[in-house]
Scaffold this active site. Structure first.
Site, PDB file in Angstrom:
ATOM      1  N   MET A 191       0.806  -1.223   0.000  1.00  0.00           N
ATOM      2  CA  MET A 191       0.000   0.000   0.000  1.00  0.00           C
ATOM      3  C   MET A 191       0.843   1.279   0.000  1.00  0.00           C
ATOM      4  O   MET A 191       0.350   2.344  -0.307  1.00  0.00           O
ATOM      5  CB  MET A 191      -0.926   0.016   1.220  1.00  0.00           C
ATOM      6  CG  MET A 191      -1.975  -1.074   1.254  1.00  0.00           C
ATOM      7  SD  MET A 191      -3.284  -0.835   0.009  1.00  0.00           S
ATOM      8  CE  MET A 191      -2.797  -2.058  -1.214  1.00  0.00           C
ATOM      9  N   LYS A 192       2.105   1.191   0.392  1.00  0.00           N
ATOM     10  CA  LYS A 192       3.009   2.356   0.440  1.00  0.00           C
ATOM     11  C   LYS A 192       2.342   3.535   1.160  1.00  0.00           C
ATOM     12  O   LYS A 192       2.281   4.658   0.656  1.00  0.00           O
ATOM     13  CB  LYS A 192       3.448   2.771  -0.965  1.00  0.00           C
ATOM     14  CG  LYS A 192       4.215   1.695  -1.720  1.00  0.00           C
ATOM     15  CD  LYS A 192       4.681   2.210  -3.078  1.00  0.00           C
ATOM     16  CE  LYS A 192       5.452   1.140  -3.837  1.00  0.00           C
ATOM     17  NZ  LYS A 192       4.580   0.049  -4.327  1.00  0.00           N
ATOM     18  N   LEU A 193       1.863   3.293   2.358  1.00  0.00           N
ATOM     19  CA  LEU A 193       1.120   4.316   3.094  1.00  0.00           C
ATOM     20  C   LEU A 193       2.007   5.511   3.441  1.00  0.00           C
ATOM     21  O   LEU A 193       3.175   5.362   3.784  1.00  0.00           O
ATOM     22  CB  LEU A 193       0.560   3.724   4.385  1.00  0.00           C
ATOM     23  CG  LEU A 193      -0.424   2.565   4.237  1.00  0.00           C
ATOM     24  CD1 LEU A 193      -0.830   2.043   5.607  1.00  0.00           C
ATOM     25  CD2 LEU A 193      -1.652   2.986   3.438  1.00  0.00           C
ATOM     26  N   GLY A 229       1.193  10.819  11.315  1.00  0.00           N
ATOM     27  CA  GLY A 229       1.354   9.628  12.130  1.00  0.00           C
ATOM     28  C   GLY A 229       0.055   9.000  12.602  1.00  0.00           C
ATOM     29  O   GLY A 229      -0.118   7.777  12.524  1.00  0.00           O
ATOM     30  N   ARG A 259      14.051  -9.170 -12.836  1.00  0.00           N
ATOM     31  CA  ARG A 259      13.628  -9.702 -14.123  1.00  0.00           C
ATOM     32  C   ARG A 259      14.515 -10.877 -14.512  1.00  0.00           C
ATOM     33  O   ARG A 259      15.747 -10.765 -14.463  1.00  0.00           O
ATOM     34  CB  ARG A 259      13.741  -8.624 -15.221  1.00  0.00           C
ATOM     35  CG  ARG A 259      12.762  -7.454 -15.069  1.00  0.00           C
ATOM     36  CD  ARG A 259      11.357  -7.886 -15.423  1.00  0.00           C
ATOM     37  NE  ARG A 259      10.404  -6.779 -15.398  1.00  0.00           N
ATOM     38  CZ  ARG A 259       9.694  -6.406 -14.348  1.00  0.00           C
ATOM     39  NH1 ARG A 259       9.859  -7.048 -13.195  1.00  0.00           N
ATOM     40  NH2 ARG A 259       8.839  -5.417 -14.416  1.00  0.00           N
ATOM     41  N   GLN A 279      10.548  -0.689 -15.105  1.00  0.00           N
ATOM     42  CA  GLN A 279      11.637  -0.782 -14.132  1.00  0.00           C
ATOM     43  C   GLN A 279      12.943  -0.284 -14.751  1.00  0.00           C
ATOM     44  O   GLN A 279      13.220  -0.535 -15.924  1.00  0.00           O
ATOM     45  CB  GLN A 279      11.809  -2.225 -13.655  1.00  0.00           C
ATOM     46  CG  GLN A 279      10.582  -2.810 -13.005  1.00  0.00           C
ATOM     47  CD  GLN A 279      10.248  -2.155 -11.675  1.00  0.00           C
ATOM     48  OE1 GLN A 279      11.057  -1.443 -11.106  1.00  0.00           O
ATOM     49  NE2 GLN A 279       9.043  -2.391 -11.186  1.00  0.00           N
ATOM     50  N   GLY A 300       6.491  -9.805 -11.133  1.00  0.00           N
ATOM     51  CA  GLY A 300       5.111  -9.697 -11.585  1.00  0.00           C
ATOM     52  C   GLY A 300       4.921 -10.105 -13.027  1.00  0.00           C
ATOM     53  O   GLY A 300       4.622 -11.261 -13.341  1.00  0.00           O
TER      54      GLY A 300
END
Length: 232
Positions: free
Chosen positions: A61-63, A67, A176, A185, A205
């Site tokens: 999610m790369k939140l 805080g 890869r 990439q 992926g």
């Protein structure tokens, strides 16, 4: 199953993700579900793969937020009994995420510099001048100091980060197989070279899910890893 390989389910929705997981079968035991599938049933898929199929789940999610918001979001996600969750590697974000994950088995991974970026992209984003490699290693060190269970980095920084005194888990996208298209990439290595550099897990992926035979593609990567020592 060799859980060093994490297959990214970067497909349109949960139904496509479940279909891919069924095609991969017992060849793959660890899956990444990213932001792109969140509105397509991503959490439901995570629950099904974890609860019904015994798979490990990496929620990417790369939140990033203040805080209190990060802590609250992570506390809610920790209730799903997942394995890995990404947040931005900024120390205040990592500390808040660890508070939210307290009492659970969820491991918090701090993102350093995205593997799709190079120095020109950092300049455009007004990130301070300096060598991209050095900035990545410094961000990793600060994330570990803030309590991160691991970090996300390019395979090209894995060796230097593994040498840090507080180094923990290292997870590398931007991997890869030899001859595969790079896609978006820019800082890539092969599966074996990423593990040899110090990565604990590699994320792959498109070379898997775009393959005519995804199971065979995953098995070829696993065969490449078979001769690689497990990093501690």
């Amino acid at each position: 199953m060799d859980d060093r390989l994490i297959v990214a389910l970067d497909v349109p929705n949960a139904l496509a993700g479940l279909d891919l997981a069924e095609r991969l079968g017992d060849a793959v035991g660890f899956y990444k579900i990213g932001l792109g599938m969140l509105t397509g049933g991503g959490l439901a898929l995570a629950n099904e793969l974890k609860g019904d199929h015994g798979k490990r789940i990496f929620l990417d999610m790369k939140l990033f937020d203040i805080g209190a918001t990060v802590e609250s979001a992570v506390r809610g996600l920790a209730a799903f009994d997942l394995d890995f969750l990404t947040v931005h590697g900024d120390p205040h974000v990592v500390r808040a995420a660890k508070e939210g994950a307290a009492g659970s088995n969820l491991k918090i991974l701090g993102v350093t510099i995205l593997t799709s970026l190079e120095r020109a992209d950092l300049d455009a984003g007004m990130i301070r001048p300096g060598d991209l490699h050095e900035i990545t290693v410094e961000r990793a060190a600060r994330a570990f100091e803030a309590g991160a269970d691991g970090i996300i980095c390019s395979p090209r920084e894995a060796q230097a980060i593994r040498a840090l005194p507080d180094a923990r888990l290292i997870v590398t996208p931007g991997v890869r197989p030899a001859g595969a298209a790079l896609g978006d990439q820019k800082r890539v290595e092969t599966p074996a070279s990423a593990i040899a550099a110090g990565a604990d897990h590699i994320v792959v992926g498109r070379p898997v899910w775009q393959a005519a035979d995804p199971r065979a593609a995953a098995q070829a990567i696993l065969a490449e890893l078979r001769g690689c020592p497990v990093n501690d």
